[in-house]
Scaffold this motif. Structure first.
Motif, mmCIF file in Angstrom:
data_model
loop_
_atom_site.group_PDB
_atom_site.id
_atom_site.type_symbol
_atom_site.label_atom_id
_atom_site.label_comp_id
_atom_site.label_asym_id
_atom_site.label_seq_id
_atom_site.Cartn_x
_atom_site.Cartn_y
_atom_site.Cartn_z
ATOM 1 N N PHE A 263 1.045 -1.294 0.099
ATOM 2 C CA PHE A 263 -0.024 0.143 0.131
ATOM 3 C C PHE A 263 0.769 1.209 -0.063
ATOM 4 C CE2 PHE A 263 -2.818 3.564 1.679
ATOM 5 C CZ PHE A 263 -3.736 3.092 0.768
ATOM 6 N N PHE A 264 2.018 1.217 0.752
ATOM 7 C CA PHE A 264 3.089 2.272 0.922
ATOM 8 C C PHE A 264 3.578 2.693 -0.492
ATOM 9 C CE2 PHE A 264 7.246 3.927 1.129
ATOM 10 C CZ PHE A 264 7.009 5.195 1.769
ATOM 11 N N HIS A 265 3.932 1.708 -1.123
ATOM 12 C CA HIS A 265 4.772 1.668 -2.528
ATOM 13 C C HIS A 265 3.669 2.431 -3.662
ATOM 14 C CE1 HIS A 265 7.546 -0.412 -5.521
ATOM 15 N NE2 HIS A 265 7.047 0.744 -5.919
ATOM 16 N N SER B 232 -2.220 7.092 -14.028
ATOM 17 C CA SER B 232 -1.047 6.645 -14.640
ATOM 18 C C SER B 232 -0.213 5.581 -13.397
ATOM 19 C CB SER B 232 -0.089 7.849 -14.871
ATOM 20 O OG SER B 232 1.118 7.325 -14.897
ATOM 21 N N ALA B 233 -0.283 6.095 -12.054
ATOM 22 C CA ALA B 233 0.370 5.062 -11.243
ATOM 23 C C ALA B 233 -0.491 3.897 -11.125
ATOM 24 C CB ALA B 233 0.032 5.907 -9.753
ATOM 25 N N MET B 234 -1.684 3.723 -11.341
ATOM 26 C CA MET B 234 -2.430 2.499 -10.926
ATOM 27 C C MET B 234 -2.148 1.495 -12.465
ATOM 28 S SD MET B 234 -3.452 2.631 -8.028
ATOM 29 C CE MET B 234 -3.924 0.949 -8.003
ATOM 30 N N ARG B 235 -2.071 2.049 -13.398
ATOM 31 C CA ARG B 235 -1.488 1.154 -14.672
ATOM 32 C C ARG B 235 -0.318 0.811 -14.252
ATOM 33 N NH1 ARG B 235 -3.926 5.274 -17.412
ATOM 34 N NH2 ARG B 235 -1.913 6.239 -18.044
ATOM 35 N N GLN B 236 0.912 1.772 -13.812
ATOM 36 C CA GLN B 236 2.242 1.148 -13.665
ATOM 37 C C GLN B 236 2.131 0.102 -12.515
ATOM 38 O OE1 GLN B 236 5.277 4.111 -13.897
ATOM 39 N NE2 GLN B 236 3.563 5.372 -14.352
ATOM 40 N N ALA B 237 1.394 0.162 -11.458
ATOM 41 C CA ALA B 237 1.374 -0.329 -10.147
ATOM 42 C C ALA B 237 1.062 -1.845 -10.617
ATOM 43 C CB ALA B 237 0.297 0.067 -9.158
ATOM 44 N N ARG B 238 0.456 -2.337 -11.638
ATOM 45 C CA ARG B 238 -0.087 -3.518 -12.041
ATOM 46 C C ARG B 238 0.995 -4.608 -12.064
ATOM 47 N NH1 ARG B 238 -4.106 -1.769 -17.023
ATOM 48 N NH2 ARG B 238 -5.544 -0.671 -15.632
ATOM 49 N N LYS B 239 2.234 -4.036 -12.616
ATOM 50 C CA LYS B 239 3.315 -5.320 -12.705
ATOM 51 C C LYS B 239 3.970 -5.227 -11.415
ATOM 52 C CE LYS B 239 6.711 -1.709 -14.097
ATOM 53 N NZ LYS B 239 7.392 -1.088 -15.071
ATOM 54 N N ILE B 240 3.951 -4.239 -10.386
ATOM 55 C CA ILE B 240 4.339 -4.032 -9.306
ATOM 56 C C ILE B 240 4.059 -4.917 -8.057
ATOM 57 C CG2 ILE B 240 4.869 -2.301 -7.142
ATOM 58 C CD1 ILE B 240 6.442 -1.420 -9.686
ATOM 59 N N VAL B 241 2.526 -4.861 -8.292
ATOM 60 C CA VAL B 241 1.623 -5.547 -7.360
ATOM 61 C C VAL B 241 1.701 -6.954 -7.628
ATOM 62 C CG1 VAL B 241 -0.598 -6.134 -6.598
ATOM 63 C CG2 VAL B 241 -0.083 -3.896 -6.920
ATOM 64 N N HIS B 242 1.846 -7.268 -9.011
ATOM 65 C CA HIS B 242 2.220 -8.720 -9.593
ATOM 66 C C HIS B 242 3.422 -9.265 -8.840
ATOM 67 C CE1 HIS B 242 2.268 -12.071 -12.391
ATOM 68 N NE2 HIS B 242 1.101 -11.769 -12.679
ATOM 69 N N VAL C 166 -7.897 1.981 -9.761
ATOM 70 C CA VAL C 166 -8.044 3.264 -8.868
ATOM 71 C C VAL C 166 -7.492 2.550 -7.488
ATOM 72 C CG1 VAL C 166 -9.960 4.597 -9.836
ATOM 73 C CG2 VAL C 166 -10.574 2.651 -8.166
ATOM 74 N N LEU C 167 -7.283 3.328 -6.657
ATOM 75 C CA LEU C 167 -6.483 3.120 -5.218
ATOM 76 C C LEU C 167 -7.679 2.028 -4.537
ATOM 77 C CD1 LEU C 167 -3.995 2.954 -3.604
ATOM 78 C CD2 LEU C 167 -4.903 4.979 -2.507
ATOM 79 N N ASP C 168 -8.737 2.261 -4.647
ATOM 80 C CA ASP C 168 -9.663 1.268 -3.855
ATOM 81 C C ASP C 168 -9.567 0.107 -4.495
ATOM 82 O OD1 ASP C 168 -10.505 3.343 -2.026
ATOM 83 O OD2 ASP C 168 -12.493 3.936 -3.392
ATOM 84 N N ASP C 169 -9.441 -0.224 -5.624
ATOM 85 C CA ASP C 169 -9.215 -1.602 -6.216
ATOM 86 C C ASP C 169 -8.059 -2.318 -5.378
ATOM 87 O OD1 ASP C 169 -11.113 -1.117 -8.189
ATOM 88 O OD2 ASP C 169 -9.540 -0.601 -9.577
ATOM 89 N N LEU C 170 -6.777 -1.740 -5.124
ATOM 90 C CA LEU C 170 -5.866 -2.100 -4.286
ATOM 91 C C LEU C 170 -6.414 -2.359 -3.017
ATOM 92 C CD1 LEU C 170 -2.704 -2.950 -4.445
ATOM 93 C CD2 LEU C 170 -2.442 -0.624 -3.344
ATOM 94 N N ILE D 17 1.607 6.963 -6.725
ATOM 95 C CA ILE D 17 0.337 7.993 -7.165
ATOM 96 C C ILE D 17 0.856 9.489 -6.634
ATOM 97 C CG2 ILE D 17 -2.135 8.798 -6.215
ATOM 98 C CD1 ILE D 17 -2.812 5.786 -5.804
ATOM 99 N N ALA D 18 1.631 9.758 -5.694
ATOM 100 C CA ALA D 18 1.969 11.064 -5.414
ATOM 101 C C ALA D 18 3.017 11.320 -6.598
ATOM 102 C CB ALA D 18 2.840 10.941 -4.100
ATOM 103 N N LEU D 19 3.695 10.484 -7.183
ATOM 104 C CA LEU D 19 4.532 10.690 -8.294
ATOM 105 C C LEU D 19 3.870 11.066 -9.476
ATOM 106 C CD1 LEU D 19 7.841 8.609 -8.368
ATOM 107 C CD2 LEU D 19 7.776 10.932 -8.132
ATOM 108 N N TYR D 20 2.838 10.063 -9.901
ATOM 109 C CA TYR D 20 2.442 10.072 -11.374
ATOM 110 C C TYR D 20 1.050 10.528 -11.360
ATOM 111 C CZ TYR D 20 6.592 7.127 -11.854
ATOM 112 O OH TYR D 20 7.904 6.656 -12.051
#
Ligand SMILES: Cc1cc2nc3c(=O)[nH]c(=O)nc-3n(C[C@H](O)[C@H](O)[C@H](O)COP(=O)(O)O)c2cc1C
Length: 312
Positions: A242-244, A256-266, A287-291, A249-252
């Motif tokens: 969640f922190f990561h 955009s962050a959630m699209r990029q986060a897919r590979k990270i969460v994976h 969206v962050l709620d999905d996470l 999100i603060a950066l992008y």
């Protein structure tokens, strides 16, 4: 922590620092994009106020562009500038840069010298071994870099042909450290557990090790190796993921962050015994709620307590 293209942005590094990482790199930044200031250089080069140490990595093979890029970097604050002589991906080697430049020793040294003439930062280089059976070519490249003032050398113990997998030639890294006792040699390749870390330290004789794929989805490895800490509990795992993503999100921005986060969460889900359906769900995060929903439902199929990464 190694430079990792598409990964080691400020969000990734902050997550790593919380897990015990002390020295980090930006991902490689292309000299041409930097010289002409196009592309996404701003985010790639962003250093947090909280980052005590940050190395910037430059890739390129044209002395004029490298000089321009190094001058641009002088306008910013980094702990050191690292020159990429090891990247094997087609879009880099087809321009003669990265691993292709490493194999062209004379030209590699001219490029390094061009950077050294203008850069205000201490310079280091990251390379691959050039021949897995003969230390001489690798030593020749290292000798040239040392003569030009390289302050440290990172040696990835695989040749260009082996990309990021396969056996690591510890003996060549060991030869480099033995030939240049006054230069810190940072050993890299295949470290993803306490066992592989011990093996790298012993067989390369290096006291400095760079972690790359081993920390992808497993930043806790830093503390596990440095302090013998246990793997994370499920709660620590949830909190870190969640922190990561929040930092991304603060950066992008969220979309955009959630699209990029897919590979990270994976990566965070991989190898920890979570149901396959969760990994599929990670590919649709918007969206962050999905996470939040995904993390709430994340329960490993077996095991309780810490959730160790199963290496394959
Ligand atoms: C996704 C990915 C991106 C990478 N990006 C870079 C980079 O930008 N600069 C660089 O010098 N090496 C890069 N590398 C290479 C790593 O830094 C490291 O040398 C390599 O993965 C070997 O270490 P390992 O076996 O511990 O993963 C990358 C590797 C991967 C897998």
């Amino acid at each position: 922590m190694a430079p990792l293209s598409g990964f080691t942005d400020l969000a990734y590094r902050r997550t790593a620092y919380r897990c015990g990482c002390r020295y980090a790199f930006t991902e490689m930044v292309d000299a041409a994009s930097l010289a002409y200031a196009n592309g996404n250089g701003e985010v790639l080069l962003k250093r947090g106020d909280d980052e005590k140490f940050l190395a910037v990595q430059l890739v390129g093979a044209d002395e004029t562009l490298l000089t321009k890029a190094a001058l641009k970097l002088n306008e910013r604050d980094f702990s050191l500038l690292d020159f990429n002589l090891g990247c094997p991906v087609p879009k880099v080697v087809k321009k003669g840069a990265g691993a292709a430049l490493g194999q062209n020793i004379d030209h590699a040294l001219r490029c390094f010298e061009a950077i050294s003439k203008v850069s205000k930062f201490p310079l280091t280089a990251k390379m691959r071994i050039l021949d897995e059976n003969d230390p001489e070519p690798t030593l020749k490249l290292c000798a040239g870099l040392a003569a030009l003032g390289a302050k440290a050398l990172t040696v990835h113990g695989r040749t260009r042909e082996h990309f990021y997998t396969g056996e690591v030639k510890f003996s060549i890294i060991r030869e480099v450290q033995a030939h240049f006792p006054d230069i810190p040699v940072i050993a890299n390749g295949g470290v993803n557990s306490p066992e592989t870390y011990r093996q790298m330290r012993e067989r390369s004789s290096c006291s400095r090790v760079m972690l790359a794929q081993g920390i992808m989805g497993n930043p806790w490895l830093f503390r596990e190796l440095a302090a013998g800490s246990p793997p994370p509990t499920l709660e620590q795992w949830r909190e870190t993921v969640f922190f990561h993503v929040s930092e991304m999100i603060a950066l992008y921005g969220e979309a955009s962050a959630m699209r990029q986060a897919r590979k990270i969460v994976h990566d965070y889900l991989k190898g920890r015994g979570f149901p396959a359906a969760l990994r599929a769900e990670a590919s649709t995060l918007t969206v962050l709620d999905d996470l939040k929903r995904l993390l709430d439902r994340a329960e490993p199929v077996q095991t309780s307590g810490t959730i160790r990464k199963i290496l394959n």
